[in-house]
Structure formats: structure tokens, C-alpha cells
Design a protein around this motif. Sequence first.
Motif, PDB file in Angstrom:
ATOM      1  N   ASP A 100      24.419  27.095  90.625  1.00 52.04           N
ATOM      2  CA  ASP A 100      24.658  27.644  91.967  1.00 52.04           C
ATOM      3  C   ASP A 100      23.399  28.316  92.496  1.00 52.04           C
ATOM      4  OD1 ASP A 100      27.426  26.981  92.493  1.00 52.04           O
ATOM      5  OD2 ASP A 100      27.945  28.347  90.881  1.00 52.04           O
ATOM      6  N   TRP A 151      15.134  34.527  85.797  1.00 54.29           N
ATOM      7  CA  TRP A 151      16.469  34.037  85.437  1.00 54.29           C
ATOM      8  C   TRP A 151      16.438  33.225  84.143  1.00 54.29           C
ATOM      9  CZ3 TRP A 151      21.533  33.818  88.053  1.00 54.29           C
ATOM     10  CH2 TRP A 151      21.696  34.918  88.902  1.00 54.29           C
ATOM     11  N   GLU A 196      13.454  40.284  91.209  1.00 53.15           N
ATOM     12  CA  GLU A 196      13.760  38.852  91.067  1.00 53.15           C
ATOM     13  C   GLU A 196      15.195  38.627  90.572  1.00 53.15           C
ATOM     14  OE1 GLU A 196      10.970  40.303  89.958  1.00 53.15           O
ATOM     15  OE2 GLU A 196       9.589  39.444  91.452  1.00 53.15           O
ATOM     16  N   THR A 197      15.700  39.571  89.788  1.00 54.27           N
ATOM     17  CA  THR A 197      17.092  39.471  89.342  1.00 54.27           C
ATOM     18  C   THR A 197      18.026  39.536  90.544  1.00 54.27           C
ATOM     19  OG1 THR A 197      16.567  40.485  87.206  1.00 54.27           O
ATOM     20  CG2 THR A 197      18.870  40.557  87.895  1.00 54.27           C
ATOM     21  N   GLN A 226      17.188  38.983  93.738  1.00 56.28           N
ATOM     22  CA  GLN A 226      16.960  37.805  94.583  1.00 56.28           C
ATOM     23  C   GLN A 226      17.743  36.603  94.053  1.00 56.28           C
ATOM     24  OE1 GLN A 226      12.668  37.457  94.661  1.00 56.28           O
ATOM     25  NE2 GLN A 226      12.536  38.504  96.632  1.00 56.28           N
ATOM     26  N   GLY A 227      17.650  36.383  92.736  1.00 53.98           N
ATOM     27  CA  GLY A 227      18.367  35.259  92.125  1.00 53.98           C
ATOM     28  C   GLY A 227      19.871  35.376  92.334  1.00 53.98           C
ATOM     29  N   LEU A 228      20.372  36.599  92.259  1.00 52.68           N
ATOM     30  CA  LEU A 228      21.802  36.813  92.496  1.00 52.68           C
ATOM     31  C   LEU A 228      22.193  36.390  93.916  1.00 52.68           C
ATOM     32  CD1 LEU A 228      24.590  38.104  91.721  1.00 52.68           C
ATOM     33  CD2 LEU A 228      23.725  40.200  92.772  1.00 52.68           C
ATOM     34  N   ASP A 242      20.554  34.249  95.757  1.00 51.23           N
ATOM     35  CA  ASP A 242      20.454  32.784  95.796  1.00 51.23           C
ATOM     36  C   ASP A 242      21.719  32.166  95.215  1.00 51.23           C
ATOM     37  OD1 ASP A 242      17.841  32.294  96.970  1.00 51.23           O
ATOM     38  OD2 ASP A 242      16.989  33.190  95.170  1.00 51.23           O
ATOM     39  N   MET A 243      22.206  32.731  94.116  1.00 49.50           N
ATOM     40  CA  MET A 243      23.439  32.242  93.516  1.00 49.50           C
ATOM     41  C   MET A 243      24.601  32.375  94.496  1.00 49.50           C
ATOM     42  SD  MET A 243      25.464  33.414  90.080  1.00 49.50           S
ATOM     43  CE  MET A 243      26.353  34.684  90.960  1.00 49.50           C
ATOM     44  N   ARG A 271      24.471  32.339  97.750  1.00 50.18           N
ATOM     45  CA  ARG A 271      24.308  31.272  98.752  1.00 50.18           C
ATOM     46  C   ARG A 271      24.754  29.920  98.203  1.00 50.18           C
ATOM     47  NH1 ARG A 271      19.618  33.618 101.147  1.00 50.18           N
ATOM     48  NH2 ARG A 271      18.480  33.111  99.270  1.00 50.18           N
ATOM     49  N   GLY A 272      24.388  29.646  96.951  1.00 46.05           N
ATOM     50  CA  GLY A 272      24.785  28.384  96.318  1.00 46.05           C
ATOM     51  C   GLY A 272      26.295  28.297  96.161  1.00 46.05           C
ATOM     52  N   LEU A 273      26.923  29.416  95.833  1.00 41.77           N
ATOM     53  CA  LEU A 273      28.386  29.444  95.729  1.00 41.77           C
ATOM     54  C   LEU A 273      29.021  29.197  97.098  1.00 41.77           C
ATOM     55  CD1 LEU A 273      28.857  32.449  93.251  1.00 41.77           C
ATOM     56  CD2 LEU A 273      29.583  30.094  92.829  1.00 41.77           C
ATOM     57  N   LEU A 315      27.747  27.338  99.434  1.00 40.71           N
ATOM     58  CA  LEU A 315      27.576  25.894  99.661  1.00 40.71           C
ATOM     59  C   LEU A 315      28.650  25.106  98.914  1.00 40.71           C
ATOM     60  CD1 LEU A 315      25.537  24.320 101.251  1.00 40.71           C
ATOM     61  CD2 LEU A 315      24.025  24.304  99.267  1.00 40.71           C
ATOM     62  N   ALA A 316      28.932  25.528  97.682  1.00 42.95           N
ATOM     63  CA  ALA A 316      29.941  24.833  96.873  1.00 42.95           C
ATOM     64  C   ALA A 316      31.334  24.998  97.464  1.00 42.95           C
ATOM     65  CB  ALA A 316      29.909  25.356  95.440  1.00 42.95           C
TER      66      ALA A 316
END
Lengths: 202, 202
Positions: A164, A189, B157-158, B160-162, B164-165, B167-169, B171-172
Amino acid sequence: MTTVDRLPKQDRSRATRQRLLEAAVACLAERGWAGSTVAVVAERAGVSRGAAQHHFPTREDLFTAAVEYVAEERSQALRALFPEGAQGADRRAVVAALVDLYTGPLFRAALHLWVAASNEEQLGPRVTELEARVGRETHRIAVDLLAADETRPGVRETVQGLLDMARGLGLANLLTDDRTRRDRVVTQWADLLDAALGQDPS
Amino acid sequence: MTTVDRLPKQDRSRATRQRLLEAAVACLAERGWAGSTVAVVAERAGVSRGAAQHHFPTREDLFTAAVEYVAEERSQALRALFPEGAQGADRRAVVAALVDLYTGPLFRAALHLWVAASNEEQLGPRVTELEARVGRETHRIAVDLLAADETRPGVRETVQGLLDMARGLGLANLLTDDRTRRDRVVTQWADLLDAALGQDPS
């Protein structure tokens, strides 16, 4: 005579099909769903419209087949990057390669198809089914290459969340070149993942 | 006379503007960029086309303003969910609320605008700038509510990655109701995040 003309009929048909699929993905990535018709793709591929319609009777057939074809190509390329599987791979490299799946023209094309499918009845069920299939395959590859033991609680969800995140990073890269930030997030990550998944296989 | 007609002129103008912005987001989420014009939105909002064009001279003005307006509303609502800030919040709840930002009509609308901007020159720079602004604000809220100490290496970055995750969720969730899977991913990554960020503030 072009190269394609010299091939036996069956191979010629396959080559035409492949040219159409590649042109369809490029077209979708560059022009979006609204700008992507069978006629535009046929012209781009140097194929007659009749021949294109012989291979793909509808616009939906052409574009879902195109995204599926390129997704399979990319899956194979990803596995080929790590020929020894999890044994030879360090996790940072695997995470980076997984994230790369979502930053190229294929992801742009798939995203256009995905977003169009959310508003178009004819496209919706087909794209949903396609995405589920591609998603399962990507998950399988990720589990293999990360040497993730899905019998342990939470590991399945850890890998899912990673994918994700990769999709979200792809989205963030749509309008701007987000590479620098992305590299830092991937590094961090990959460390978190290493801690979560336990023993690094490399 | 409608309620709006009874308001003083300035308030009436503000109410009209707000109706247009809300109609624009709903329209974008349901019909995509191709189906979203100023005329369609004006009709949906019960506003004359002339009045709509007085508030928003171009289609780009209307839809970027609409996404920004709703993003601000959602940011405020998110802060309001945790009135005591990081003190009162457990991280699982904060992660779930952050992920929720990307699963409703606003995210659908923003996604349509985003994808359209990747192919439309007039929209590109404006949406890029808007997304950067909204993204920075969301990051700030996430850092606050997670009590993340960004002076420590990797923490930025942790987070930021969260996002991004998240956003990906989102999209899913576009084509199917992905809630069950999403809840499990959120639970798992909230745990990983807790370990990565150190001491839970709650």
C-alpha cells in the motif's frame, strides 16, 4: 516488407497483438482514459483499425488486456532481478524494486484505468477483477523475495501495508519527480520491515 | 425565499461560494474530471451559471478551490477528533483517523483532479502546488498527533511512509470496499509504528 511481415502468420498475429498492447499502455499513460480510443492506439501501433478490432472487439478489452500484459511483464522482470529469490536479496533492494513497480508508465496507465473504472459501469467489474489478480501476484512475489513467513501473526498485514505504501509513493510521483524523498522513505521502511519480519535472509 | 436569500449580501455570497465548492467536490468524486464542468456544478448547487462564473472565472479555479476547501475542512475535523492533541490520543486511533482522510469522497475527488492534472497543462502546476500545500499540512498534523520527534533520525521518513501507505490504502478502496483488510493493516502498522516512534504518548 517490415520484420513483422516476414514472420509466419501465427507469429505475425502475436506480434501485432503485442504492438497493440504496448501502444495501449503508452497511450493510456500519456493521454488518460478520455484520450485513449482503439483508433488512436491502432494508429500509434501502425495497425489497421480493422485488425485492432479483430484482436480486441471493444475498447475495454484492449485496455484491460494491455494493463494485464504489462503487469505480467513487470512481474517477470521483478523476479528476474532476484534470480536466487530471497536467498540472494537484501531487503532494502527488494523494497526498492517493489516500489519501482509503481513509478513507471505502467502505474500511470493502470491508475488512469482504475480511476476511469470508478465512474464507468462497463469498465468497473473488469478492472476490479484485474486489479485483484495483479495485486495477489504482486503480494506473492513480495512475500517470496522478502522471505516473509506468513504463518507468523501480523506478517501478512505487514507486507500488505508495504505494498500500500508503494502504491502511495507511486501516486506521490505522478505530478512531480519524488525520487529523493522516496529513496529516504524506502530506506527507513526497509529498516522497519527488517525489524518486523525478523532475521534478514541475506 | 430560501434561507440564503434572507442573509445579508456578504453572507449570501459566502454561502453561494460554499455551495458551489461542495457541489464541485461531489461532482468530481461521482463523475470524474471529464464529467465535471462549471455548468454541471452550478446546476447541482442551484446557482446561476453567471453567479458561478463570478465566483470562479475558470473550471480550474472552481475545482482546485473545491479540493482545497474540503481538505481544510477535513484537517480541522481531524484535529477536532483529538482535542487534547497527542496527550489524549492512542496511536492506533490516530493512524486510523489519518487513513480515513483518504477513503471518502474528498480523496476520490482529489484523485480525479490529480490524475487529470497529469495530462492537462492548465491544471498541472496548480494541482501540484495544491497537493504540496495539503500534503505539508497533513504531515504536520500527523507529527503532532503521533507525538513524533522529528529530530530523531528516520522519524520524519517513518511518518511520510505512513501517509504514503494511507494514500495507497485509499487507492485500494476506490473500486471495492476494502475496509476489513484495511483495518487489519492499520492495526499491524500502528504497532510497528509505535515501536519505531518510541514511547507511546498515551
